[in-house]
Design an enzyme around this catalytic site. Structure first.
Site, PDB file in Angstrom:
ATOM      1  N   GLY A   1     -17.070   0.452 -15.384  1.00  0.00           N
ATOM      2  CA  GLY A   1     -15.792   0.143 -15.305  1.00  0.00           C
ATOM      3  C   GLY A   1     -15.643  -1.282 -13.664  1.00  0.00           C
TER       4      GLY A   1
ATOM      5  N   TYR B   1       1.191  -0.809  -0.198  1.00  0.00           N
ATOM      6  CA  TYR B   1      -0.071   0.319  -0.599  1.00  0.00           C
ATOM      7  C   TYR B   1       1.223   1.333  -0.335  1.00  0.00           C
ATOM      8  CZ  TYR B   1      -4.031  -3.175  -0.029  1.00  0.00           C
ATOM      9  OH  TYR B   1      -4.612  -4.291  -0.358  1.00  0.00           O
TER      10      TYR B   1
ATOM     11  N   HIS C   1     -14.150   0.147  -0.083  1.00  0.00           N
ATOM     12  CA  HIS C   1     -13.372  -0.969   0.173  1.00  0.00           C
ATOM     13  C   HIS C   1     -12.208  -0.278   0.779  1.00  0.00           C
ATOM     14  CE1 HIS C   1     -15.170  -4.054  -3.099  1.00  0.00           C
ATOM     15  NE2 HIS C   1     -15.535  -4.399  -1.973  1.00  0.00           N
TER      16      HIS C   1
ATOM     17  N   ARG D   1       1.104   1.825  -3.769  1.00  0.00           N
ATOM     18  CA  ARG D   1      -0.160   1.994  -4.119  1.00  0.00           C
ATOM     19  C   ARG D   1      -0.246   3.851  -4.128  1.00  0.00           C
ATOM     20  NH1 ARG D   1       0.798  -1.602  -5.730  1.00  0.00           N
ATOM     21  NH2 ARG D   1       1.405  -0.039  -7.213  1.00  0.00           N
TER      22      ARG D   1
ATOM     23  N   ASP E   1      -8.444   4.715  -4.637  1.00  0.00           N
ATOM     24  CA  ASP E   1      -7.747   6.196  -4.713  1.00  0.00           C
ATOM     25  C   ASP E   1      -9.514   7.432  -4.674  1.00  0.00           C
ATOM     26  OD1 ASP E   1     -10.123   6.684  -6.855  1.00  0.00           O
ATOM     27  OD2 ASP E   1      -8.882   4.861  -7.859  1.00  0.00           O
TER      28      ASP E   1
HETATM   29  P1  OAD Z   1     -12.074  -5.251 -11.527  1.00  0.00           P
HETATM   30  O1  OAD Z   1     -10.244  -5.293 -12.241  1.00  0.00           O
HETATM   31  O2  OAD Z   1     -12.580  -6.650 -11.858  1.00  0.00           O
HETATM   32  O3  OAD Z   1     -12.608  -4.821 -13.722  1.00  0.00           O
HETATM   33  C1  OAD Z   1     -12.492  -3.632 -13.166  1.00  0.00           C
HETATM   34  C2  OAD Z   1     -13.684  -2.952 -14.520  1.00  0.00           C
HETATM   35  O4  OAD Z   1     -13.369  -2.295 -15.419  1.00  0.00           O
HETATM   36  C3  OAD Z   1     -13.186  -4.733 -16.272  1.00  0.00           C
HETATM   37  O5  OAD Z   1     -14.847  -4.865 -15.900  1.00  0.00           O
HETATM   38  C4  OAD Z   1     -12.771  -3.818 -17.146  1.00  0.00           C
HETATM   39  O6  OAD Z   1     -13.709  -4.575 -18.208  1.00  0.00           O
HETATM   40  C5  OAD Z   1     -12.969  -2.569 -16.965  1.00  0.00           C
HETATM   41  N1  OAD Z   1     -12.599  -1.156 -17.418  1.00  0.00           N
HETATM   42  C6  OAD Z   1     -10.690  -1.545 -17.541  1.00  0.00           C
HETATM   43  N2  OAD Z   1     -11.164  -0.155 -18.399  1.00  0.00           N
HETATM   44  C7  OAD Z   1     -11.804   0.758 -18.281  1.00  0.00           C
HETATM   45  C8  OAD Z   1     -11.664   1.934 -18.768  1.00  0.00           C
HETATM   46  N3  OAD Z   1     -10.970   2.750 -19.545  1.00  0.00           N
HETATM   47  N4  OAD Z   1     -13.413   2.731 -18.520  1.00  0.00           N
HETATM   48  C9  OAD Z   1     -14.515   1.605 -18.209  1.00  0.00           C
HETATM   49  N5  OAD Z   1     -14.060   0.042 -17.845  1.00  0.00           N
HETATM   50  C10 OAD Z   1     -12.938  -0.203 -17.859  1.00  0.00           C
HETATM   51  O7  OAD Z   1     -12.546  -4.240 -10.794  1.00  0.00           O
HETATM   52  P2  OAD Z   1     -13.420  -3.904 -10.063  1.00  0.00           P
HETATM   53  O8  OAD Z   1     -14.957  -4.229 -10.421  1.00  0.00           O
HETATM   54  O9  OAD Z   1     -13.412  -2.981  -9.365  1.00  0.00           O
HETATM   55  O10 OAD Z   1     -10.705  -4.990  -3.838  1.00  0.00           O
HETATM   56  O11 OAD Z   1     -12.824  -4.998  -8.121  1.00  0.00           O
HETATM   57  C11 OAD Z   1     -13.855  -4.482  -7.380  1.00  0.00           C
HETATM   58  C12 OAD Z   1     -12.995  -5.910  -5.929  1.00  0.00           C
HETATM   59  O12 OAD Z   1     -11.745  -6.848  -6.290  1.00  0.00           O
HETATM   60  C13 OAD Z   1     -11.678  -3.989  -5.604  1.00  0.00           C
HETATM   61  O13 OAD Z   1     -12.498  -2.681  -5.436  1.00  0.00           O
HETATM   62  C14 OAD Z   1     -10.974  -4.880  -5.025  1.00  0.00           C
HETATM   63  C15 OAD Z   1     -10.689  -6.050  -5.798  1.00  0.00           C
HETATM   64  O14 OAD Z   1     -10.139  -6.475  -5.185  1.00  0.00           O
HETATM   65  C16 OAD Z   1     -10.205  -4.853  -2.322  1.00  0.00           C
HETATM   66  O15 OAD Z   1      -9.521  -3.955  -2.484  1.00  0.00           O
HETATM   67  C17 OAD Z   1     -10.837  -5.116  -2.227  1.00  0.00           C
END
Ligand code: OAD
Length: 235
Positions: A176, A57, A108, A60, A93
């Site tokens: 996203g 972190y 989160h 990050r 972030d």
């Molecule tokens: P993911 O990495 O699982 O999903 C990211 C999504 O963003 C995917 O569906 C991509 O297709 C999409 N994506 C990529 N580039 C993009 C762009 N330029 N514009 C829009 N979308 C785009 O991330 P989260 O669903 O946020 O938890 O993940 C959920 C949680 O899993 C996070 O909060 C984190 C992680 O483990 C913790 O840290 C507790």
């Protein structure tokens, strides 16, 4: 008498920060910036190697202070002119706040905060000059501190408040997120029947079983520009 603005609720995930140069999670085969996610983002991982998790972190935070909000974050701020906008984000972030969004709920946790290991309600903001923490870091009250991140295997304290906000939505927009992490993904079930839902993602997850969803298969900034036009026309 002023007319009340419609309530626009946004649920954002890692994809909204992708255009700011912050990598998403699942686009990298289960690795988060080259680390296995469960090593650096789970309660077991933190117990097994707290020094590694603090170091992760720290890295990050250093990355985040050099990142800037992108057009997607900024469009959400512009929408506040016509809508009562609530942002519920899975992101740790602070780019929504730095863009100027006024109501942001972090499901989160927050990268720029630390919290007491023994008292989860005791939270401190980090000073920009002192962004490094370690298992020996103590807060101003003397408590041992940890990153203010909701690890996998831990409860999500803000989920009830998030569900309450989603149930008030007149329009719900998901941006996203891969919709795989619960309970965040389940917020879709809290939308009132008949409320329009938009899902902006270049590679969207299946929304089978969710009614009234319009999928906008674009990046966050392109998709939000399109959504702004759709909302403008629907006025
Ligand atoms: P993911 O990495 O699982 O999903 C990211 C999504 O963003 C995917 O569906 C991509 O297709 C999409 N994506 C990529 N580039 C993009 C762009 N330029 N514009 C829009 N979308 C785009 O991330 P989260 O669903 O946020 O938890 O993940 C959920 C949680 O899993 C996070 O909060 C984190 C992680 O483990 C913790 O840290 C507790």
């Amino acid at each position: 008498m002023t007319k009340e603005k419609p309530i626009l609720v946004i649920s954002s995930g890692a994809g909204i920060s992708a255009e700011s140069g912050i990598k998403t999670f699942r686009d990298a085969d289960g690795l988060w910036e080259n680390y296995p996610v469960m090593q650096v983002a789970s309660a077991d991982g933190f117990r097994a190697n707290p020094a590694l998790v603090h170091q992760f972190y720290n890295e990050r935070r250093k990355q985040l202070i050099h990142a800037q909000p992108n057009d997607a974050h900024r469009i959400l701020v512009e929408l506040e002119k016509d809508y009562d906008v609530y942002v519920i984000t899975q992101n740790v972030d602070d780019l929504h706040e730095r863009a100027g969004s006024s109501k942001v709920l972090h499901l989160h946790g927050e990268l720029m905060k630390i919290r007491s290991v023994s008292d989860p309600d005791y939270i401190e903001s980090l000073d920009i000059e002192h962004l490094e923490t370690s298992p020996e870091t103590r807060g101003r009250r003397g408590d041992l501190m940890r990153p203010h991140i909701v690890f996998f295997q831990e409860p999500v304290p803000m989920i009830e408040e998030a569900a309450r906000i989603v149930s008030m939505a007149d329009i719900f927009v998901v941006i996203g997120t891969s919709l795989v992490v619960y309970p965040a993904a389940g917020l879709l079930q809290c939308v009132r029947p008949g409320v329009p839902i938009y899902y902006i993602d270049p590679n969207p997850a299946s929304t089978a079983g969710v009614s009234d969803v319009t999928v906008i298969r674009k990046t966050a900034s392109q998709g939000l520009r399109e959504l702004k036009d759709i909302l403008e026309k629907g006025k």
